[in-house]
Write an enzyme that holds these catalytic residues in place. Structure first.
Site, PDB file in Angstrom:
ATOM      1  N   LYS A  51       0.835  -1.211   0.000  1.00  0.00           N
ATOM      2  CA  LYS A  51       0.000   0.000   0.000  1.00  0.00           C
ATOM      3  C   LYS A  51       0.868   1.259   0.000  1.00  0.00           C
ATOM      4  O   LYS A  51       0.583   2.224  -0.715  1.00  0.00           O
ATOM      5  CB  LYS A  51      -0.932  -0.017   1.221  1.00  0.00           C
ATOM      6  N   GLN A  77      -4.206  -1.081   9.921  1.00  0.00           N
ATOM      7  CA  GLN A  77      -4.131  -2.403   9.282  1.00  0.00           C
ATOM      8  C   GLN A  77      -4.719  -3.479  10.201  1.00  0.00           C
ATOM      9  O   GLN A  77      -4.340  -3.595  11.362  1.00  0.00           O
ATOM     10  CB  GLN A  77      -2.667  -2.732   8.936  1.00  0.00           C
ATOM     11  N   ASP A 133     -10.682   3.637   4.941  1.00  0.00           N
ATOM     12  CA  ASP A 133     -11.119   2.238   4.810  1.00  0.00           C
ATOM     13  C   ASP A 133     -12.643   2.138   4.843  1.00  0.00           C
ATOM     14  O   ASP A 133     -13.189   1.058   4.620  1.00  0.00           O
ATOM     15  CB  ASP A 133     -10.531   1.396   5.959  1.00  0.00           C
TER      16      ASP A 133
END
Ligand code: NAP
Length: 303
Positions: free
Chosen positions: A56, A100, A123
């Site tokens: 990422k 994460q 997200d």
């Protein structure tokens, strides 16, 4: 034989579009050093999570997003992670925050996701953004479901009016995906581990999206001829290779379109994270000021 949807190639196109979007903004007066910033938080030593975060961050640099990487030890407390999120919420150069997952067992993800400012929740997992999706309001959408919608779009198959089956009902994938498909006028059935006769649902589906995480959970001969099959599932075989949920070799002879694992949804999930970050940076730095007081909310008219 069905067309295999090339998520890697499509993700490259999305990234190129984002690079150009950032370059266009930098050409605007006063914006020559404009750059979106994404803070990543990784707690612990999980090798797969380390690999995902590195991918990422590399993808960020490629399109012109600044990645601010934060690595915390596996023993980090909820207060330490929460305090870091608080500092990142306050930073004007950080437009998106990615925590994460999965987190070490002693950390509750829901509480920490709630600590992220909703307009930096790239997200799309904060309850405000999930609620906005449920209500059909504008907001940040979760990256994997958004990637699935883009991949279906790449096939050229219209979603409207189709019978869609989503297998899996997590907050991360299944539930938001079902809502995104419903929003696009599909008739949506959500299946899960308690669904009776799952094969019967899938046999009728024009569109099957599966997010289970068990190889061959979806048998190839359940797929209706001409269906579009998107496989979100990822599991590792004993030989180390990655597998999806769908019995691919058989399913691809029946489907009109099918996504592979790896190389299907995964690259688009990363591309959507970048897209959400560019969007939040634009909204936080370029959006015109709200109307002066008194010209916004007019109140509810009493009938
Ligand atoms: P999750 O939270 O474990 O959810 C799995 C879902 O599958 C649950 O709703 C579960 O039902 C359902 N399920 C389990 N066994 C089933 C069965 N035999 N038949 C039907 N449904 C069954 O996982 P997740 O976070 O949604 O992720 C799902 C998969 O997608 C994982 O393999 C994950 O690695 C992968 N993934 C990939 C990406 C990507 O970018 N490609 C991104 C995110 C996730 P219950 O609710 O009844 O337990």
């Amino acid at each position: 034989m069905g067309v295999v949807l090339d998520g890697k190639q499509y993700a490259r196109t999305v990234r190129q579009g984002l690079r150009e979007r950032i370059a266009r903004i930098r050409h605007q007066p006063g914006c020559h050093d404009w750059q979106p910033g994404l803070a990543t938080i990784l707690v612990g030593e999980d090798p797969a999570s380390h690999a995902y975060i590195s991918t990422k961050e590399k993808a960020c640099r490629e399109v012109g997003i600044v990645p601010f990487g934060h690595r915390l030890p596996p023993t980090a407390s909820v207060d330490e992670v929460g305090a870091l999120i608080g500092r990142l919420n306050a930073r004007p150069d950080v437009h998106g925050i990615l925590l994460q997952l999965p987190l070490p067992d002693h950390l509750e993800p829901a509480a920490l996701i709630e600590a992220i400012q909703p307009d930096k929740d790239v997200d799309g997992l904060h309850s405000v953004n999930q609620g906005r999706l449920l209500l059909g309001q504008a907001g940040l959408r979760p990256c994997t479901p958004l990637g699935v919608i883009h991949l279906i779009g790449q096939s050229g198959m219209a979603i409207e009016g189709k019978r869609a089956v989503v297998v899996g009902r997590s907050n991360l994938v299944g539930k938001p995906l079902a809502l995104l498909l419903l929003e696009r006028n599909a008739t949506v059935t959500t299946c899960h581990s308690h669904t009776a006769n799952i094969a019967d649902h899938i046999r009728q589906a024009d569109l099957v999206v599966t997010a289970v995480g068990q190889p061959n959970a979806i048998k190839g001969d359940w797929i209706k001829h001409g269906a579009c099959v998107i496989d979100v599932g990822i599991s590792r075989s004993p030989d180390g290779s990655l597998r999806g949920d769908v019995e691919f070799a058989i399913a691809k002879d029946r489907a009109a379109y099918i996504s592979p694992v790896p190389g299907g949804v995964g690259p688009l999930t990363v591309a959507m994270l970048l897209a959400n970050t560019v969007q939040t940076a634009e909204e936080q730095t370029l959006t015109p000021a709200p109307p002066p007081e008194g010209e916004g909310w007019k109140g509810i008219e009493v009938l």
